[in-house]
Design a protein around this motif. Sequence first.
Motif, short mmCIF file in Angstrom:
data_model
loop_
_atom_site.label_atom_id
_atom_site.label_comp_id
_atom_site.label_asym_id
_atom_site.label_seq_id
_atom_site.Cartn_x
_atom_site.Cartn_y
_atom_site.Cartn_z
N GLU A 83 4.74 -6.20 10.42
CA GLU A 83 5.00 -6.29 11.86
C GLU A 83 5.33 -4.92 12.45
O GLU A 83 4.87 -4.59 13.55
N GLU A 84 6.11 -4.12 11.72
CA GLU A 84 6.41 -2.77 12.22
C GLU A 84 5.14 -1.93 12.23
O GLU A 84 4.92 -1.14 13.16
N ALA A 85 4.30 -2.10 11.22
CA ALA A 85 3.04 -1.36 11.18
C ALA A 85 2.20 -1.67 12.40
O ALA A 85 1.56 -0.78 12.98
N LYS A 86 2.18 -2.93 12.82
CA LYS A 86 1.44 -3.32 14.03
C LYS A 86 2.06 -2.67 15.26
O LYS A 86 1.34 -2.17 16.14
N GLU A 87 3.37 -2.62 15.33
CA GLU A 87 4.06 -2.06 16.50
C GLU A 87 3.78 -0.57 16.66
O GLU A 87 3.64 -0.09 17.79
N VAL A 88 3.71 0.18 15.55
CA VAL A 88 3.56 1.63 15.65
C VAL A 88 2.10 2.08 15.62
O VAL A 88 1.81 3.27 15.74
N GLY A 89 1.17 1.15 15.45
CA GLY A 89 -0.24 1.50 15.51
C GLY A 89 -0.93 1.67 14.16
O GLY A 89 -2.08 2.12 14.10
N LEU A 90 -0.27 1.27 13.07
CA LEU A 90 -0.87 1.39 11.75
C LEU A 90 -1.73 0.18 11.39
O LEU A 90 -2.57 0.26 10.50
N ALA A 91 -1.50 -0.93 12.05
CA ALA A 91 -2.23 -2.16 11.74
C ALA A 91 -3.06 -2.62 12.93
O ALA A 91 -2.59 -2.62 14.07
N THR A 92 -4.29 -3.01 12.66
CA THR A 92 -5.13 -3.60 13.69
C THR A 92 -4.68 -5.02 13.99
O THR A 92 -4.64 -5.44 15.15
N LYS A 93 -4.31 -5.73 12.92
CA LYS A 93 -3.95 -7.14 13.06
C LYS A 93 -3.12 -7.56 11.86
O LYS A 93 -3.33 -7.08 10.75
N ALA A 151 0.89 -1.17 0.00
CA ALA A 151 0.00 0.00 0.00
C ALA A 151 0.92 1.21 0.00
O ALA A 151 1.50 1.56 1.03
N ALA A 152 1.09 1.82 -1.17
CA ALA A 152 2.05 2.90 -1.32
C ALA A 152 1.35 4.19 -1.74
O ALA A 152 0.31 4.16 -2.42
N GLY A 153 1.91 5.33 -1.34
CA GLY A 153 1.36 6.61 -1.76
C GLY A 153 -0.11 6.73 -1.39
O GLY A 153 -0.51 6.52 -0.25
N ALA A 154 -0.93 7.07 -2.38
CA ALA A 154 -2.37 7.22 -2.13
C ALA A 154 -3.02 5.90 -1.75
O ALA A 154 -4.10 5.89 -1.15
N GLY A 155 -2.38 4.78 -2.07
CA GLY A 155 -2.88 3.48 -1.61
C GLY A 155 -2.78 3.38 -0.10
O GLY A 155 -3.67 2.87 0.57
N MET A 156 -1.68 3.89 0.45
CA MET A 156 -1.52 3.95 1.90
C MET A 156 -2.55 4.91 2.49
O MET A 156 -3.15 4.62 3.53
N SER A 157 -2.76 6.04 1.81
CA SER A 157 -3.74 7.02 2.30
C SER A 157 -5.12 6.41 2.39
O SER A 157 -5.86 6.65 3.36
N LEU A 158 -5.49 5.62 1.39
CA LEU A 158 -6.79 4.96 1.40
C LEU A 158 -6.92 4.05 2.61
O LEU A 158 -7.95 4.04 3.29
N ALA A 159 -5.88 3.30 2.90
CA ALA A 159 -5.91 2.40 4.06
C ALA A 159 -5.99 3.17 5.36
O ALA A 159 -6.72 2.78 6.29
N LEU A 160 -5.27 4.29 5.46
CA LEU A 160 -5.29 5.09 6.68
C LEU A 160 -6.68 5.65 6.95
O LEU A 160 -7.07 5.84 8.11
N ALA A 161 -7.43 5.94 5.90
CA ALA A 161 -8.76 6.55 6.04
C ALA A 161 -9.82 5.54 6.48
O ALA A 161 -10.94 5.94 6.82
N PHE A 177 -10.31 0.18 10.28
CA PHE A 177 -9.46 -0.93 10.69
C PHE A 177 -8.54 -1.29 9.53
O PHE A 177 -8.94 -1.21 8.37
N ARG A 178 -7.31 -1.71 9.87
CA ARG A 178 -6.36 -2.13 8.85
C ARG A 178 -5.87 -3.53 9.19
O ARG A 178 -5.13 -3.73 10.16
#
Length: 257
Positions: free
Chosen positions: A168-178, A105-115, A118-119
């Motif tokens: 795994e890093e995304a989960k650690e920093v709060g970007l991933a629910t699971k 999920a890069a660029g605007a793809g990441m933005s879509l996920a952030l919006a 749950f991720r």
Amino acid sequence: MYETIQYEMKNNVAWIRLNRPEKFNAFTEQMNLEITKALKEADRDTEVRCLVITGNGRAFSSGEDLAGVKQDTDHAEILRKRYNPMVQKLASVEKPIIAAVNGVAAGAGMSLALACDFRLLSEKANFIEAFINVGLVPDSGNLFYLPRLVGHAKALELAVMGEKVSAEEAKEVGLATKVIPLDQWEEEVSAFAENLAKKPTKAIGLIKRYLQKSWESDLDEMLENEAYAQRTAGQTKDHAEGVQAFLEKRKPEFKGS
């Protein structure tokens, strides 16, 4: 009905699948418009009680299709015409929305996920704030949602460094629910979504609305917002069912009304 996405409803869950796998689900104008249209369709459908956005193929979305970006492109107009309405519609849907991030999920793809609310990330998925790598600024709500999820300092680091963030890093920093193993991906995403679809949908919508308002409200305003929200929730059929189920010592069967 759609050419760049697939839309289906199953077990009260609306599935929106980005469907340009040969281009890593890179956004085009048509895809932005179709995602927005699908969000409106799911929002109107009272049978839909949860939404899942995911990608077909190896990627969630690699962001804007740079093949269509010309030297004299007005990026502001692209955002105002295509991306901003999509993100604004995401924010207005008072049903739970899951980004099932199956790959990059890069660029605007990441933005879509952030919006999304749950991720869920595949163990092979990753985020990349790719904007800086082409001399641009994160957009499509990225600079709004990112610091709210990870804090100012980490948001600045991710946005400026533009480096790959593993699941795994995304989960650690709060970007991933699971984070979900590959061999359990479809099963666990479906189970997570269908569990949300069985919850009291009106209450979830109120929680989403007033959590967002909390960022711009003081304590007195939020206490009144909570009182208003609780009155509204207290008048739903799901609240009545929840109380009755508690008294009867059984699991409630919420209908989303």
